[in-house]
Every structure is written in C-alpha cells, then in structure tokens.
Design a protein around this motif. Sequence first.
Motif, PDB file in Angstrom:
ATOM      1  N   ALA A   1       5.893  15.624   3.703  1.00 31.92           N
ATOM      2  CA  ALA A   1       6.827  15.386   2.580  1.00 31.92           C
ATOM      3  C   ALA A   1       7.388  13.791   2.956  1.00 31.92           C
ATOM      4  O   ALA A   1       7.420  13.213   2.220  1.00 31.92           O
ATOM      5  CB  ALA A   1       7.557  16.524   2.271  1.00 31.92           C
ATOM      6  N   ARG A   2       8.017  13.880   4.211  1.00 33.09           N
ATOM      7  CA  ARG A   2       8.596  12.638   4.518  1.00 33.09           C
ATOM      8  C   ARG A   2       7.817  11.510   4.346  1.00 33.09           C
ATOM      9  O   ARG A   2       8.076  10.312   3.676  1.00 33.09           O
ATOM     10  CB  ARG A   2       9.217  12.729   5.823  1.00 33.09           C
ATOM     11  N   LEU A   3       6.455  11.534   4.991  1.00 34.64           N
ATOM     12  CA  LEU A   3       5.579  10.730   5.050  1.00 34.64           C
ATOM     13  C   LEU A   3       5.159  10.012   3.548  1.00 34.64           C
ATOM     14  O   LEU A   3       4.912   9.044   3.524  1.00 34.64           O
ATOM     15  CB  LEU A   3       4.208  11.155   5.893  1.00 34.64           C
ATOM     16  N   SER A   4       4.939  11.344   2.445  1.00 39.04           N
ATOM     17  CA  SER A   4       4.742  10.680   1.294  1.00 39.04           C
ATOM     18  C   SER A   4       5.684  10.024   0.592  1.00 39.04           C
ATOM     19  O   SER A   4       5.447   9.129  -0.119  1.00 39.04           O
ATOM     20  CB  SER A   4       3.999  12.152   0.751  1.00 39.04           C
ATOM     21  N   ARG A   5       6.941  10.436   0.789  1.00 41.02           N
ATOM     22  CA  ARG A   5       7.919   9.738  -0.024  1.00 41.02           C
ATOM     23  C   ARG A   5       8.204   8.385   0.801  1.00 41.02           C
ATOM     24  O   ARG A   5       8.438   7.502  -0.063  1.00 41.02           O
ATOM     25  CB  ARG A   5       9.350  10.656   0.459  1.00 41.02           C
ATOM     26  N   ILE A   6       7.910   8.182   1.936  1.00 37.36           N
ATOM     27  CA  ILE A   6       7.998   6.924   2.530  1.00 37.36           C
ATOM     28  C   ILE A   6       6.835   5.859   1.916  1.00 37.36           C
ATOM     29  O   ILE A   6       7.115   4.816   1.542  1.00 37.36           O
ATOM     30  CB  ILE A   6       7.996   6.962   4.068  1.00 37.36           C
ATOM     31  N   ALA A   7       5.769   6.488   1.779  1.00 33.88           N
ATOM     32  CA  ALA A   7       4.548   5.820   1.250  1.00 33.88           C
ATOM     33  C   ALA A   7       4.826   5.352  -0.238  1.00 33.88           C
ATOM     34  O   ALA A   7       4.656   4.465  -0.535  1.00 33.88           O
ATOM     35  CB  ALA A   7       3.415   6.469   1.382  1.00 33.88           C
ATOM     36  N   GLU A   8       5.362   6.260  -1.169  1.00 36.44           N
ATOM     37  CA  GLU A   8       5.813   5.919  -2.406  1.00 36.44           C
ATOM     38  C   GLU A   8       6.883   4.923  -2.326  1.00 36.44           C
ATOM     39  O   GLU A   8       6.994   3.822  -3.162  1.00 36.44           O
ATOM     40  CB  GLU A   8       6.294   7.233  -2.999  1.00 36.44           C
ATOM     41  N   ALA A   9       8.039   4.777  -1.266  1.00 37.05           N
ATOM     42  CA  ALA A   9       9.060   3.916  -1.353  1.00 37.05           C
ATOM     43  C   ALA A   9       8.411   2.558  -0.984  1.00 37.05           C
ATOM     44  O   ALA A   9       8.629   1.435  -1.605  1.00 37.05           O
ATOM     45  CB  ALA A   9      10.026   4.341  -0.367  1.00 37.05           C
ATOM     46  N   LEU A  10       7.455   2.617   0.024  1.00 34.00           N
ATOM     47  CA  LEU A  10       6.634   1.150   0.321  1.00 34.00           C
ATOM     48  C   LEU A  10       5.995   0.780  -0.790  1.00 34.00           C
ATOM     49  O   LEU A  10       6.019  -0.471  -1.110  1.00 34.00           O
ATOM     50  CB  LEU A  10       5.527   1.458   1.686  1.00 34.00           C
ATOM     51  N   GLN A  11       5.451   1.550  -1.691  1.00 36.11           N
ATOM     52  CA  GLN A  11       4.655   1.085  -2.900  1.00 36.11           C
ATOM     53  C   GLN A  11       5.556   0.568  -3.681  1.00 36.11           C
ATOM     54  O   GLN A  11       5.184  -0.620  -4.321  1.00 36.11           O
ATOM     55  CB  GLN A  11       3.810   2.266  -3.505  1.00 36.11           C
ATOM     56  N   GLU A  12       6.632   1.016  -4.112  1.00 36.31           N
ATOM     57  CA  GLU A  12       7.797   0.400  -5.000  1.00 36.31           C
ATOM     58  C   GLU A  12       8.099  -0.700  -4.307  1.00 36.31           C
ATOM     59  O   GLU A  12       8.594  -1.866  -4.981  1.00 36.31           O
ATOM     60  CB  GLU A  12       8.852   1.448  -5.171  1.00 36.31           C
TER      61      GLU A  12
ATOM     62  N   VAL B   1       5.308  -3.981   4.536  1.00 40.19           N
ATOM     63  CA  VAL B   1       4.417  -2.930   3.985  1.00 40.19           C
ATOM     64  C   VAL B   1       3.118  -2.903   4.654  1.00 40.19           C
ATOM     65  O   VAL B   1       2.770  -1.930   5.098  1.00 40.19           O
ATOM     66  CB  VAL B   1       4.496  -2.774   2.439  1.00 40.19           C
ATOM     67  N   ALA B   2       2.727  -3.838   4.875  1.00 33.68           N
ATOM     68  CA  ALA B   2       1.227  -3.938   5.544  1.00 33.68           C
ATOM     69  C   ALA B   2       1.095  -3.422   6.895  1.00 33.68           C
ATOM     70  O   ALA B   2       0.246  -3.097   7.593  1.00 33.68           O
ATOM     71  CB  ALA B   2       0.792  -5.818   5.408  1.00 33.68           C
ATOM     72  N   GLN B   3       2.160  -3.801   7.542  1.00 36.13           N
ATOM     73  CA  GLN B   3       2.595  -3.528   9.053  1.00 36.13           C
ATOM     74  C   GLN B   3       2.745  -1.986   9.208  1.00 36.13           C
ATOM     75  O   GLN B   3       2.130  -1.162  10.030  1.00 36.13           O
ATOM     76  CB  GLN B   3       3.559  -4.114   9.763  1.00 36.13           C
ATOM     77  N   VAL B   4       3.655  -1.322   8.059  1.00 32.91           N
ATOM     78  CA  VAL B   4       4.054   0.066   8.468  1.00 32.91           C
ATOM     79  C   VAL B   4       2.858   1.050   7.696  1.00 32.91           C
ATOM     80  O   VAL B   4       2.703   2.173   8.259  1.00 32.91           O
ATOM     81  CB  VAL B   4       5.182   0.127   7.595  1.00 32.91           C
ATOM     82  N   ARG B   5       1.995   0.708   6.715  1.00 28.00           N
ATOM     83  CA  ARG B   5       1.192   1.472   6.255  1.00 28.00           C
ATOM     84  C   ARG B   5       0.186   2.132   7.318  1.00 28.00           C
ATOM     85  O   ARG B   5       0.128   3.429   7.215  1.00 28.00           O
ATOM     86  CB  ARG B   5       0.586   0.851   4.863  1.00 28.00           C
ATOM     87  N   PRO B   6      -0.376   1.269   8.121  1.00 26.60           N
ATOM     88  CA  PRO B   6      -1.363   1.944   9.290  1.00 26.60           C
ATOM     89  C   PRO B   6      -0.653   2.882  10.173  1.00 26.60           C
ATOM     90  O   PRO B   6      -1.064   3.855  10.423  1.00 26.60           O
ATOM     91  CB  PRO B   6      -1.866   0.623   9.858  1.00 26.60           C
ATOM     92  N   ARG B   7       0.863   2.665  10.299  1.00 25.88           N
ATOM     93  CA  ARG B   7       1.653   3.506  11.201  1.00 25.88           C
ATOM     94  C   ARG B   7       1.704   4.740  10.545  1.00 25.88           C
ATOM     95  O   ARG B   7       1.817   5.710  11.290  1.00 25.88           O
ATOM     96  CB  ARG B   7       2.776   2.731  11.475  1.00 25.88           C
ATOM     97  N   LEU B   8       2.194   4.707   9.023  1.00 27.65           N
ATOM     98  CA  LEU B   8       2.299   5.914   8.318  1.00 27.65           C
ATOM     99  C   LEU B   8       0.796   6.788   8.459  1.00 27.65           C
ATOM    100  O   LEU B   8       0.804   8.070   8.643  1.00 27.65           O
ATOM    101  CB  LEU B   8       2.659   5.899   7.116  1.00 27.65           C
TER     102      LEU B   8
END
Length: 173
Positions: A94-105, A122-129
């Motif tokens: 759930a935390r991962l999906s909320r962070i992914a949504e925030a990164l998209q925003e 965002v480009a750096q963090v997405r693969p880490r997520l």
Amino acid sequence: MALRRRAAGSADGSGSGTAETVAEAARAARKPFTAARAKRMIGVSKAVAPLLAPYALAAAGVARSRWDAYRAGRLGVEPGQLSQYTGPGGALHARLSRIAEALQELETGTGSRGTEDDRAFVAQVRPRLADLAIAVRAAGQMPTPRRRTAYRAIGGELDRVEVELLTRLGVIG
C-alpha cells in the motif's frame, strides 16, 4: 432469610463474606440443568432464532464493513482496494502504491511542480520502487524472523523516499 441476615451482617463494616454471600445467592438462583429445561430451551430457540437471524446477519454485515473501513484507513487506501493489500506485506505494498501515485503527480504537476529536477528524481526513484515491490513479494516467502528484518529494511528505504518526496513537494523543509 439467611442470605439477608448474612448480607446485613457483612454490611456492618466487617466486609468479609460479601463475595461469599453473592456467590451463595447465585448458586441458589441457578437451577439444575435437567432434560426438561434443555427441551424447553431448544423449543424457545427454535421459535426465536428465525426472528433474530436477519438482525444478527445485518449486525454482522455492519461490523464487517466497519472493520474493513478501519483496516483500509490504517493502510491509507479505499475499502474497495483492501483486497489488493492483504498478507504480511500488504501495508508495504500500500505504501509503495501511494508513493508511486505521488510520484506521478510530482512528475505531471504544473507551476513549481514538475521541474526537470523533479522529473529526474521520479526517473531515479521509479526503478527503486519496482525493486522494493519485488523485495516485499520475495520477503513474504521467508521465515518470520527474516521476513520481519527484510520488511524493516524495506520500510526504512520507503521512509527515505517519502522524506525526499515530501521535501520536493514543499511539505517539509
């Protein structure tokens, strides 16, 4: 009469025997469980159960929906999404999906949001997520002590990402 005398005798300040008096009164009020009483109780339950069953089912449904809403609130998701975040790693997913949504925003934001620096973050963090999501799924198969250790490490990494994200969003400074 004897119970009244004992209760009156213990009320004079000695205090001993009050619990014994209550226990004796309860034993005296309790009738032995006989076959006739059992049949009577079964008969009453056969008459009352159909009347109470709809109310019991409705109460169970309300209790379940409140419990689901409580669990969803703790995870920070909608109650309809709760089934996606079950199991030991559900909270981390759930935390991962909320962070992914925030990164998209953050990436598609306007004005002060959505700068090139933010897009690079965002480009750096997405693969880490994505790696962390795989780690959560893999840790779900581990023995409990190792799984807890892995979840703590993943949670620490998510904490760092969230702090950086909140800093970029201007929430903390």
